[in-house]
Design a protein around this motif. Structure first.
Motif, PDB file in Angstrom:
ATOM      1  N   TYR A   1       0.836  -1.194   0.000  1.00 52.51           N
ATOM      2  CA  TYR A   1       0.000   0.000   0.000  1.00 52.51           C
ATOM      3  C   TYR A   1       0.878   1.253   0.000  1.00 52.51           C
ATOM      4  N   SER A   2       0.371   2.298  -0.617  1.00 61.06           N
ATOM      5  CA  SER A   2       1.025   3.602  -0.562  1.00 61.06           C
ATOM      6  C   SER A   2      -0.053   4.679  -0.602  1.00 61.06           C
ATOM      7  N   TYR A   3       0.394   5.918  -0.468  1.00 65.01           N
ATOM      8  CA  TYR A   3      -0.551   6.994  -0.193  1.00 65.01           C
ATOM      9  C   TYR A   3      -0.115   8.258  -0.922  1.00 65.01           C
TER      10      TYR A   3
ATOM     11  N   GLU B   1      -5.328   6.486  -2.036  1.00 58.72           N
ATOM     12  CA  GLU B   1      -4.654   5.261  -1.618  1.00 58.72           C
ATOM     13  C   GLU B   1      -4.374   4.383  -2.833  1.00 58.72           C
TER      14      GLU B   1
ATOM     15  N   LEU C   1      -3.699   5.843   9.938  1.00 58.82           N
ATOM     16  CA  LEU C   1      -3.106   6.860   9.076  1.00 58.82           C
ATOM     17  C   LEU C   1      -2.685   8.091   9.868  1.00 58.82           C
TER      18      LEU C   1
ATOM     19  N   MET D   1       2.262   2.984   4.960  1.00 58.97           N
ATOM     20  CA  MET D   1       1.719   4.305   4.699  1.00 58.97           C
ATOM     21  C   MET D   1       2.622   5.404   5.261  1.00 58.97           C
TER      22      MET D   1
ATOM     23  N   HIS E   1       4.255   8.501   2.806  1.00 57.57           N
ATOM     24  CA  HIS E   1       3.768   9.868   2.992  1.00 57.57           C
ATOM     25  C   HIS E   1       4.754  10.886   2.412  1.00 57.57           C
TER      26      HIS E   1
END
Length: 277
Positions: free
Chosen positions: A8-10, A18, A234, A273, A277
């Protein structure tokens, strides 16, 4: 051999978009919902999933689309599983894009009637977008590619349902129960209490709620717990503190339900996450 990988990344610069790049060989997702849309492209293998009251098969190069708050699940459709890249745009973001390119002031959230879309042009745009968001820090490029791909997807494959059309269609009793669960998701709610609130028998309420929302009351509450937990993670809250504040009985209970929905533990999700960021 188990080889399930979720990354996952943001994208904070795109309103908290997302992203997920995943490879699953034996992962099975239980029925759940997302606050945002799920838009993905299958890279290899095939996925079978439930959406809109029926099962669907998504093979390589096809686009999978799940509307916001739409009940769905997922599992492999081949022995080798499947891999895909996906983004989870928030409803208000797609609504703004839709209103702008249609030059309309109507507040309408796009609605995608088809769970699986075969469109090589849009699929290629989405692939390029995923690569760009992972590799480039050029703000103008990232925003331009995101707007272009979402505009193509919406203009070619969506319909619009205004808020007035989507709200108020469920029975008043279900509305009351949903609102109560939304406000008290962290508490140990009884079906008897919900039945008393709605004026219906526990048996009838449970059936009506599941028929209307796609989830039984306890599963709906669990989804609300998961969504709240995700936002707290988060924000940097420790997983152990999140478990308690969201009403999970203990950390293992929280881990189990989070992993069913997202394929990884809350701690792993939070670490990923933070890095992105």
């Amino acid at each position: 051999m188990h080889n399930n990988q979720s990354n996952y990344s943001y994208a904070k610069d795109l309103g908290g978009l997302e992203l997920l790049h995943a490879r699953y060989t034996n992962q099975t997702f239980s029925k759940h919902v997302h606050d945002g849309f799920c838009i993905g492209v299958i890279e290899s293998g095939a996925q079978r999933f439930y959406r809109s009251g029926s099962n669907h098969l998504a093979a390589k190069n096809s686009i999978i689309i799940v509307n916001a708050d739409q009940v769905h699940d997922g599992c492999r459709a081949t022995d080798n599983g499947w891999s895909y890249r996906a983004i989870y745009p928030k409803p208000e973001k797609l609504m703004a894009i839709s209103s702008e390119f249609q030059n309309s002031s109507d507040t309408a959230i796009p609605w995608f009637p088809d769970a699986v879309v075969h469109d090589p042009i849009v699929a290629n745009q989405l692939r390029q977008l995923y690569t760009c968001l992972q590799q480039s820090t050029n703000q103008l490029l990232r925003e331009s590619m995101y707007l272009a791909s979402m505009t193509s997807l919406i203009s070619r494959h969506s319909k619009q349902r205004t808020r007035l059309q989507t709200l108020g269609k469920e029975p008043k009793a279900v509305q009351l129960v949903r609102e109560y669960i939304d406000s008290h998701f962290d508490q140990n709610i009884s079906l008897a209490a919900l039945a008393s609130l709605s004026g219906l028998s526990p048996f009838y309420l449970a059936r009506l709620f599941a028929k209307t929302t796609g989830l039984p009351p306890h599963a709906y509450q669990n989804q609300r717990q998961i969504h709240s937990a995700k936002q707290q993670l988060l924000s940097g809250v420790k997983p152990s503190e999140v478990a308690a504040s969201c009403g999970f009985t203990d950390q293992s209970h929280f881990n189990r339900h989070f992993k069913k929905a997202f394929g990884i533990t809350p701690g792993a999700y939070q670490r990923m996450m933070k890095i992105s960021h």
